[in-house]
Scaffold this active site. Sequence first.
Site, mmCIF file in Angstrom:
data_model
loop_
_atom_site.group_PDB
_atom_site.id
_atom_site.type_symbol
_atom_site.label_atom_id
_atom_site.label_comp_id
_atom_site.label_asym_id
_atom_site.label_seq_id
_atom_site.Cartn_x
_atom_site.Cartn_y
_atom_site.Cartn_z
ATOM 1 N N TYR A 106 0.994 -1.704 0.068
ATOM 2 C CA TYR A 106 0.072 -0.152 -0.261
ATOM 3 C C TYR A 106 1.148 1.245 0.081
ATOM 4 O O TYR A 106 1.856 1.217 0.723
ATOM 5 C CB TYR A 106 -0.804 0.233 1.456
ATOM 6 C CG TYR A 106 -1.982 -1.458 1.176
ATOM 7 C CD1 TYR A 106 -3.016 -0.351 0.665
ATOM 8 C CD2 TYR A 106 -1.972 -1.819 1.969
ATOM 9 C CE1 TYR A 106 -4.673 -1.329 0.592
ATOM 10 C CE2 TYR A 106 -3.083 -3.036 1.751
ATOM 11 C CZ TYR A 106 -4.335 -2.285 1.084
ATOM 12 O OH TYR A 106 -5.628 -3.306 1.213
ATOM 13 N N TYR A 145 -1.614 -9.967 0.797
ATOM 14 C CA TYR A 145 -0.193 -9.768 1.406
ATOM 15 C C TYR A 145 -0.340 -9.821 2.641
ATOM 16 O O TYR A 145 -2.011 -10.502 3.296
ATOM 17 C CB TYR A 145 0.038 -7.636 1.395
ATOM 18 C CG TYR A 145 -1.329 -7.781 1.792
ATOM 19 C CD1 TYR A 145 -1.640 -7.130 3.726
ATOM 20 C CD2 TYR A 145 -2.477 -6.762 1.451
ATOM 21 C CE1 TYR A 145 -2.779 -6.558 3.193
ATOM 22 C CE2 TYR A 145 -3.968 -6.542 1.856
ATOM 23 C CZ TYR A 145 -3.811 -6.657 3.134
ATOM 24 O OH TYR A 145 -4.361 -5.680 3.037
ATOM 25 N N ARG A 155 -3.253 -11.753 3.486
ATOM 26 C CA ARG A 155 -4.767 -11.332 2.989
ATOM 27 C C ARG A 155 -5.060 -11.633 1.803
ATOM 28 O O ARG A 155 -3.736 -11.916 1.018
ATOM 29 C CB ARG A 155 -4.878 -9.892 2.841
ATOM 30 C CG ARG A 155 -4.815 -9.903 4.367
ATOM 31 C CD ARG A 155 -6.233 -9.487 5.586
ATOM 32 N NE ARG A 155 -7.270 -10.195 4.997
ATOM 33 C CZ ARG A 155 -9.022 -9.404 4.512
ATOM 34 N NH1 ARG A 155 -8.376 -7.769 4.572
ATOM 35 N NH2 ARG A 155 -9.650 -9.275 4.022
ATOM 36 N N HIS A 158 -7.533 -8.567 -2.886
ATOM 37 C CA HIS A 158 -9.381 -7.484 -2.577
ATOM 38 C C HIS A 158 -8.891 -5.832 -3.086
ATOM 39 O O HIS A 158 -7.897 -5.304 -2.637
ATOM 40 C CB HIS A 158 -9.267 -8.329 -0.627
ATOM 41 C CG HIS A 158 -8.335 -7.236 0.309
ATOM 42 N ND1 HIS A 158 -6.999 -7.669 0.577
ATOM 43 C CD2 HIS A 158 -8.169 -6.137 0.865
ATOM 44 C CE1 HIS A 158 -6.514 -7.000 1.235
ATOM 45 N NE2 HIS A 158 -7.309 -5.955 1.273
ATOM 46 N N HIS A 160 -10.374 -2.466 -1.732
ATOM 47 C CA HIS A 160 -11.386 -2.231 -0.552
ATOM 48 C C HIS A 160 -12.492 -1.098 -0.732
ATOM 49 O O HIS A 160 -12.398 -0.194 -2.066
ATOM 50 C CB HIS A 160 -10.905 -0.965 0.320
ATOM 51 C CG HIS A 160 -9.804 -2.382 1.184
ATOM 52 N ND1 HIS A 160 -10.443 -2.115 2.773
ATOM 53 C CD2 HIS A 160 -8.888 -2.320 0.933
ATOM 54 C CE1 HIS A 160 -8.710 -3.029 3.496
ATOM 55 N NE2 HIS A 160 -7.968 -3.080 2.298
HETATM 56 FE FE LIG Z 1 -6.363 -4.342 2.571
#
Ligand SMILES: [Fe+2]
Lengths: 240, 199
Positions: A106, A145, A155, A158, A160
């Site tokens: 991110y 990640y 995870r 995905h 958000h």
């Molecule tokens: Fe996330």
Amino acid sequence: MTGRLIPREAGIHPPLFTPAYKTSVLRSPQRALIAFDSSPSEETGPTFGHMKLGALDNDLLLNYARPGTSAIGERIIVHGRLLDENNRPIPNALIEIWQANAGGRYRHKKDGYLAALDPDFGGCGRTITGEDGSYAFRTVKPGAYPWPNGPNEWRPAHIHFSIFGHSFGQRLISQMYFEGDPLIARCPIAQTIPDKAALDRLVAALDMSETKPMDAIAYRFDIVLRGHRQTHFENRPEGM
Amino acid sequence: MVQKFDKPILTPSQTAGPYVHIGLVPEACGIEDVPFETLGREIAGPEAKGDRIKITCRVVDGGDLPLRDCLVETWQADAAGIYPGQEGADPAVSGFGRMPADFTTGEITFETIKPGAIALSGDRKTPPHISFWIFARGINHGLHTRMYFPEDDLSGDPLLARIEHRDRIATMVAEATGPGEYRFEIRLQGAGETVFFDI
Ligand SMILES: [Fe+2]
């Protein structure tokens, strides 16, 4: 569309206390939520239909890229419709998204994952739904990640989603997963949702009909918000 | 067998996670050259009618630690108790606020105008309040509460009348800290746990 909101159906949303997702343990109320019929405070809500959007606001491939380049990763289109539970489209509604880059990193000062940042990818986008509730984004498929919930927890890929209906009581934040990802079944966050059919609602399907040959793979993700009660036999004075 | 409703399943909620700022308040997490402006910065413009107020709040977890990664959204009426979008609403009031907690202190401070009482059916009214929606990592579904004002009589409120444990109402009442200044602490869990709604 306003009026009384239909109460949230039980068993669809995750409970607040979900010990397998450890952060929820100290961040979940212990007392029962107080249920109440909606009032103007929940039936009204901010609207964004008039907002001027930039041409690239829904194009994450380009909206942070240097001129002449685009983000690195598998090019995808995510599209679908925003509906209410009465199967009616919700037009002129704001949808905002954020996601990791193709490596699972991110662009956030608190993310220290060793995957590289992509100088051409910011990771945020937004759009307003059309008259038929339709929306579309172009982006890269985010990477899986690791996260520190357990010793070796990953995870699933995905995106958000933050969604406004027309009432503050319809406000929703969720995550979209991808068809076929084996990490969904292992993810303590995805698995906070007790009902299998409800979790399936968050898994976007590969959509060859909207796939652009030699360009981008499409996934379809329809979103359903609470609806408003039909007005038959409503004992309710004007102006409520 | 009976006829089947053709009702779609609601999209379930998921946590906003720790990186929610990227999507909703990008400049707060170090993104430079944000592609677009942040929403919910101005709840009431300079032309808005009504008393200007300043609210400082904190969201505290069950271990007494303030959340430093949460976001709060607020929704309120104008000074006459009319919500934006309703007929006769003050055009200078957007009514919508979106604020991230400070990454170090967890504090959230914002300015607005004090809303008016909201008309319900008959001649009933709900005392002035601001709706709060709180979301963060570890919160599986946004938490909904209201902030009321300490100077108002709350006895006529039909929503508050629903709360059986009367001492819990105080958890939704801000503390006055100066002229036009309030402090509102939202406790997620344990002693003094704030009342949250399913409305
Ligand atoms: Fe996330």
